[in-house]
Scaffold this motif. Structure first.
Motif, PDB file in Angstrom:
ATOM      1  N   TRP A  17      -7.136   7.194  -9.959  1.00 47.50           N
ATOM      2  CA  TRP A  17      -6.060   6.552 -10.294  1.00 47.50           C
ATOM      3  C   TRP A  17      -5.023   6.990 -11.048  1.00 47.50           C
ATOM      4  N   THR A  31       5.614   0.339  -2.889  1.00 50.81           N
ATOM      5  CA  THR A  31       6.356  -1.159  -2.896  1.00 50.81           C
ATOM      6  C   THR A  31       6.857  -1.203  -3.802  1.00 50.81           C
ATOM      7  N   TYR A  52      -1.124  -4.878  -3.205  1.00 53.85           N
ATOM      8  CA  TYR A  52       0.513  -4.918  -3.418  1.00 53.85           C
ATOM      9  C   TYR A  52       1.188  -4.943  -2.823  1.00 53.85           C
ATOM     10  N   TYR A  76       4.619  -2.838  -8.727  1.00 52.85           N
ATOM     11  CA  TYR A  76       3.984  -3.703  -6.795  1.00 52.85           C
ATOM     12  C   TYR A  76       3.769  -4.825  -6.940  1.00 52.85           C
ATOM     13  N   THR A  82      -5.231   1.473   0.197  1.00 52.93           N
ATOM     14  CA  THR A  82      -4.519   0.430  -0.421  1.00 52.93           C
ATOM     15  C   THR A  82      -5.453  -0.733  -1.281  1.00 52.93           C
ATOM     16  N   ALA A 114       0.617   1.929  -2.986  1.00 50.89           N
ATOM     17  CA  ALA A 114       0.724   1.314  -4.035  1.00 50.89           C
ATOM     18  C   ALA A 114       2.406   1.496  -4.326  1.00 50.89           C
ATOM     19  N   GLN A 115       2.766   2.905  -4.435  1.00 49.41           N
ATOM     20  CA  GLN A 115       4.405   3.027  -4.170  1.00 49.41           C
ATOM     21  C   GLN A 115       4.635   3.171  -2.673  1.00 49.41           C
TER      22      GLN A 115
END
Length: 275
Positions: A200, A21, A56, A25, A52, A18-19
């Protein structure tokens, strides 16, 4: 190690994309070469679970995974998610219609350049669509060889129980960390049934890292608060498989070094009491 779905051995500390992006996101984070370097280094360090999602970016993270890691190592397990449509950096729309789930899965296959997705997770249950129809669509994709295992994201223990009456579930993803134990009943059910729990937001928001007790444990190990938070998860339950995300190599190395941290029983007890 944890055997996902009964047949996929994964190292319990994985990597989430996620990071890679931008804020919310949405869009790319920056230079794609930096993201590619992080993904490749994660695999070099032994990570073999990449988590993933199609939204995202949207699409950005899946495309980066393919760009960085193909041809995929034989033991690499790629998990992705579908069931949420993005229309902006703060717009998320749940859509669990069977035809939509099929289209999303097939689009992920193309972006990831895979013939079969190891773990396909329903990103959210759609309250407007019967659960049986949503899971039935994923079962059809599994029967067609496009999905190997099915997972669920953000569910209650009761919803997981209902889902298991309809299909086999290999994993769940819920918010769970040192500060947030709201999904404890779900974790207990996963332990009973041998289901992977991919927490998460595994590092939380740092709310407890300033606690004096936590600070003493951090200092005693020469670690960082984030490493202690991840190590606590790895000690907490054998089914917990955190996939912390980052867009920088330095933070990736820090996160992965948490797997080397051995916490004593008294330290684990004190950390657990903080939550």
């Amino acid at each position: 190690m944890f055997t996902l779905g009964g047949d996929l051995p994964v190292r319990r500390l994985g990597y989430g994309t996620a990071q890679l992006t931008g804020p919310g996101y949405w869009g790319p984070r920056g230079d794609a070469r930096d993201a590619v370097a992080v993904l490749r280094r994660a695999v070099e360090r032994g990570v073999n679970l990449i988590d993933t999602a199609d939204n995202y970016g949207p699409s950005v993270a899946e495309e980066l995974v393919a760009e960085a890691l193909r041809p995929y190592p034989e033991d690499l397990v790629i998990a992705t998610k579908g069931g949420v449509v993005r229309t902006g950096d703060s717009a998320w729309h749940v859509d669990g219609r069977p035809e939509q789930l099929r289209a999303m899965c097939e689009a992920s296959l193309r972006r990831l350049r895979l013939e079969r997705i190891d773990l396909y997770q329903l990103h959210r249950l759609d309250p407007a669509v019967p659960m049986a129809e949503q899971l039935g669509a994923l079962d059809e994709l599994r029967e067609e060889g496009k999905i190997r295992h099915v997972g669920l994201d953000t569910v209650s223990a009761e919803q997981l129980t209902s889902a298991m009456e309809l299909t086999s579930v290999a994993s769940v993803q819920n918010r769970y960390n040192l500060a947030d134990r709201a999904s404890e009943p779900l974790l207990e059910l996963c332990e009973e049934r041998g289901i992977a729990f991919l927490p998460w937001f595994p590092l939380g928001n740092g709310a407890l890292t300033g606690d004096p007790e936590c600070a003493r444990i951090v200092a005693a190990h020469g670690a960082t608060p984030g490493q202690v938070a991840l190590a606590w998860l790895l000690h907490r339950s054998p089914v917990l498989c955190p996939t912390p995300g980052t867009g920088t190599l330095a933070h990736l190395e820090e996160n992965l070094d948490a797997a080397r941290l051995s916490l004593g029983a008294a330290e684990l007890s004190r950390l657990s009491a903080l939550g």
